[in-house]
Design a protein around this motif. Structure first.
Motif, PDB file in Angstrom:
ATOM      1  N   LEU A 180       0.982  -1.087  -0.127  1.00  0.00           N
ATOM      2  CA  LEU A 180       0.161  -0.001   0.015  1.00  0.00           C
ATOM      3  C   LEU A 180       0.987   1.325   0.036  1.00  0.00           C
ATOM      4  N   ASN A 181       0.661   2.123  -1.046  1.00  0.00           N
ATOM      5  CA  ASN A 181       1.343   3.344  -1.057  1.00  0.00           C
ATOM      6  C   ASN A 181       1.013   4.644  -0.359  1.00  0.00           C
ATOM      7  N   LYS A 182       1.769   5.279   0.284  1.00  0.00           N
ATOM      8  CA  LYS A 182       1.356   6.653   0.965  1.00  0.00           C
ATOM      9  C   LYS A 182       0.708   7.432  -0.088  1.00  0.00           C
ATOM     10  N   GLY A 183      -0.400   8.283   0.421  1.00  0.00           N
ATOM     11  CA  GLY A 183      -0.885   9.144  -0.529  1.00  0.00           C
ATOM     12  C   GLY A 183      -2.085   8.455  -1.293  1.00  0.00           C
ATOM     13  N   GLN A 184      -2.241   7.176  -1.062  1.00  0.00           N
ATOM     14  CA  GLN A 184      -3.240   5.978  -1.874  1.00  0.00           C
ATOM     15  C   GLN A 184      -4.402   5.662  -0.795  1.00  0.00           C
ATOM     16  N   LEU A 185      -5.703   5.824  -1.367  1.00  0.00           N
ATOM     17  CA  LEU A 185      -6.724   4.974  -0.692  1.00  0.00           C
ATOM     18  C   LEU A 185      -7.054   3.864  -1.281  1.00  0.00           C
ATOM     19  N   TYR A 186      -7.362   2.735  -0.492  1.00  0.00           N
ATOM     20  CA  TYR A 186      -7.879   1.378  -1.014  1.00  0.00           C
ATOM     21  C   TYR A 186      -8.852   0.827  -0.594  1.00  0.00           C
ATOM     22  N   GLY A 187      -9.662   0.105  -1.383  1.00  0.00           N
ATOM     23  CA  GLY A 187     -10.780  -0.527  -0.795  1.00  0.00           C
ATOM     24  C   GLY A 187     -10.557  -2.031  -0.778  1.00  0.00           C
ATOM     25  N   LEU A 188     -10.974  -2.768   0.205  1.00  0.00           N
ATOM     26  CA  LEU A 188     -10.714  -4.165   0.401  1.00  0.00           C
ATOM     27  C   LEU A 188     -12.325  -4.715   0.212  1.00  0.00           C
ATOM     28  N   PHE A 189     -12.461  -5.409  -0.955  1.00  0.00           N
ATOM     29  CA  PHE A 189     -13.769  -6.019  -1.430  1.00  0.00           C
ATOM     30  C   PHE A 189     -13.864  -7.219  -1.130  1.00  0.00           C
ATOM     31  N   PHE A 190     -14.934  -7.796  -0.133  1.00  0.00           N
ATOM     32  CA  PHE A 190     -15.356  -9.160   0.312  1.00  0.00           C
ATOM     33  C   PHE A 190     -16.487  -9.530  -0.320  1.00  0.00           C
ATOM     34  N   TYR A 191     -16.763 -10.809  -0.877  1.00  0.00           N
ATOM     35  CA  TYR A 191     -17.924 -11.234  -1.308  1.00  0.00           C
ATOM     36  C   TYR A 191     -18.060 -12.732  -0.470  1.00  0.00           C
ATOM     37  N   ASN A 192     -19.281 -12.995   0.116  1.00  0.00           N
ATOM     38  CA  ASN A 192     -19.412 -14.183   0.606  1.00  0.00           C
ATOM     39  C   ASN A 192     -19.879 -15.221  -0.322  1.00  0.00           C
ATOM     40  N   GLY A 240      -8.994  -3.028  -4.328  1.00  0.00           N
ATOM     41  CA  GLY A 240      -9.419  -2.035  -5.343  1.00  0.00           C
ATOM     42  C   GLY A 240      -8.848  -0.700  -5.049  1.00  0.00           C
ATOM     43  N   SER A 241      -8.138   0.052  -6.190  1.00  0.00           N
ATOM     44  CA  SER A 241      -7.910   1.281  -6.101  1.00  0.00           C
ATOM     45  C   SER A 241      -7.267   1.718  -7.408  1.00  0.00           C
ATOM     46  N   VAL A 242      -6.925   2.890  -7.593  1.00  0.00           N
ATOM     47  CA  VAL A 242      -6.324   3.251  -8.835  1.00  0.00           C
ATOM     48  C   VAL A 242      -5.057   2.347  -8.993  1.00  0.00           C
ATOM     49  N   LYS A 243      -4.558   1.705  -7.922  1.00  0.00           N
ATOM     50  CA  LYS A 243      -3.198   1.122  -8.223  1.00  0.00           C
ATOM     51  C   LYS A 243      -3.348  -0.584  -8.422  1.00  0.00           C
ATOM     52  N   MET A 244      -4.424  -0.798  -7.484  1.00  0.00           N
ATOM     53  CA  MET A 244      -4.808  -2.333  -7.170  1.00  0.00           C
ATOM     54  C   MET A 244      -6.410  -2.735  -7.936  1.00  0.00           C
ATOM     55  N   PRO A 245      -6.158  -3.823  -8.298  1.00  0.00           N
ATOM     56  CA  PRO A 245      -5.122  -5.106  -8.141  1.00  0.00           C
ATOM     57  C   PRO A 245      -4.422  -5.046  -9.431  1.00  0.00           C
ATOM     58  N   THR A 246      -2.938  -5.385  -9.199  1.00  0.00           N
ATOM     59  CA  THR A 246      -1.942  -5.211 -10.233  1.00  0.00           C
ATOM     60  C   THR A 246      -2.178  -6.751 -10.982  1.00  0.00           C
ATOM     61  N   ASP A 247      -2.407  -7.599 -10.455  1.00  0.00           N
ATOM     62  CA  ASP A 247      -2.829  -8.730 -11.046  1.00  0.00           C
ATOM     63  C   ASP A 247      -4.490  -8.927 -11.217  1.00  0.00           C
ATOM     64  N   THR A 248      -5.004  -8.646 -12.473  1.00  0.00           N
ATOM     65  CA  THR A 248      -6.352  -8.590 -12.611  1.00  0.00           C
ATOM     66  C   THR A 248      -6.917  -9.907 -12.940  1.00  0.00           C
ATOM     67  N   SER A 249      -6.516 -11.078 -13.002  1.00  0.00           N
ATOM     68  CA  SER A 249      -7.004 -12.334 -13.208  1.00  0.00           C
ATOM     69  C   SER A 249      -8.381 -12.686 -12.441  1.00  0.00           C
ATOM     70  N   GLY A 250      -9.366 -12.819 -13.320  1.00  0.00           N
ATOM     71  CA  GLY A 250     -10.607 -12.878 -12.548  1.00  0.00           C
ATOM     72  C   GLY A 250     -11.551 -11.657 -12.451  1.00  0.00           C
ATOM     73  N   ILE A 251     -10.721 -10.556 -12.631  1.00  0.00           N
ATOM     74  CA  ILE A 251     -11.333  -9.287 -12.815  1.00  0.00           C
ATOM     75  C   ILE A 251     -11.613  -8.866 -13.967  1.00  0.00           C
ATOM     76  N   ASN A 252     -13.135  -8.587 -14.225  1.00  0.00           N
ATOM     77  CA  ASN A 252     -13.551  -7.659 -15.448  1.00  0.00           C
ATOM     78  C   ASN A 252     -12.826  -5.918 -15.497  1.00  0.00           C
ATOM     79  N   ASN A 253     -11.436  -6.254 -16.007  1.00  0.00           N
ATOM     80  CA  ASN A 253     -10.524  -4.775 -15.958  1.00  0.00           C
ATOM     81  C   ASN A 253     -10.672  -4.260 -17.240  1.00  0.00           C
ATOM     82  N   GLN A 254     -11.226  -3.177 -17.447  1.00  0.00           N
ATOM     83  CA  GLN A 254     -11.532  -2.473 -18.766  1.00  0.00           C
ATOM     84  C   GLN A 254     -11.458  -0.787 -18.741  1.00  0.00           C
TER      85      GLN A 254
END
Length: 253
Positions: free
Chosen positions: A26-38, A104-118
């Protein structure tokens, strides 16, 4: 029971006794969201314990129970100004627990496997969400008009800039969204704005500055498929209006 390397913020599945750790990511100056699905396939909620900076107390995130992996996500916001490392743990006292998660963030995830990243075209056209959708774009330094629409109850998405986030909930139920939003530490919450409406659409304007903006949905498969986002540049409209004004002033029809 296992330890999961979460350094790339990638989509993972955690079970009873598992701990996922993002070490120094996690980088200074950045905000992150941890997304959890049951994803347990039953109606039992699952508690996930968030730890990071040893000077900060752990936070418990309750991931709502659901059937057929169709529930809302629970989101925990964390600031890189407070901790470079973050960990999520499912305790041993939750047999049958199964949670899917990503950062999730402007940086993460850097590995987008399984993510619909567009890339999101800023063309004013309607673009559909899917589960685990991460749209990104770099708006230029002028105004834009955006809108999120959904006809299902309490569709939630998050707009990230580098150090802020806006949670947008449309068609919001009377129960609100406070039960699925948590914060780790003390610096994340002031950087998060929440906009809710009981209507099926939420329009807003924003000004780009050449920095990346990311939009991530936090809803189930079926709810995401009924939701759309559109962003349109207002520069072209302004330029066209200005040309019309010039023509009118010159007496040109």
């Amino acid at each position: 029971m296992s330890s999961i390397n979460w350094n790339q913020g990638q989509l993972i599945t955690m079970g009873q006794g598992d701990t996922a750790t993002c070490t120094g990511g996690l980088n200074k100056g950045q905000l992150y969201g941890l997304f959890f699905y049951n994803s347990a396939g039953n109606d039992a909620s699952t508690n996930v314990i968030i730890t990071g900076n040893n000077s900060l107390p752990p936070v418990t995130v309750t991931v709502p129970g659901t059937t057929a992996n169709q529930g809302l996500a629970a989101i925990c916001f964390v600031s890189g100004d407070e901790t470079a490392t973050i960990a999520a743990s499912v305790l041993n006292n939750q047999p049958g627990a199964s949670v899917q998660a990503f950062i999730g963030s402007v940086k993460m995830p850097t590995d987008t496997s399984g993510i619909n990243n567009q890339n999101l075209p800023l063309d004013g056209q309607i673009h559909q969400f899917q589960k685990f959708t991460r749209y990104y774009s770099v708006p230029a330094s002028h105004w834009y008009a955006a809108q999120i629409t959904s006809n299902v109850n309490t569709f939630i998405s998050v707009q990230f800039t580098e150090n802020t986030a806006t949670v947008i909930s449309v068609n919001t139920s009377i129960n609100g969204i406070d039960n699925v939003i948590t914060y780790y530490g003390t610096q994340a919450q002031p950087k998060v704005k929440t906009n809710t409406t009981s209507l099926q659409s939420y329009p807003w304007n924003f000004s780009g500055n050449g920095s990346q903006i990311v939009w991530i949905n936090a809803d189930s498969v079926q709810n995401s498929q009924a939701a759309t986002i559109s962003v349109q540049s207002l520069q072209g409209l302004f330029a066209a209006a200005k040309r019309d004004d010039v023509k009118a002033a010159a007496g040109v029809v």
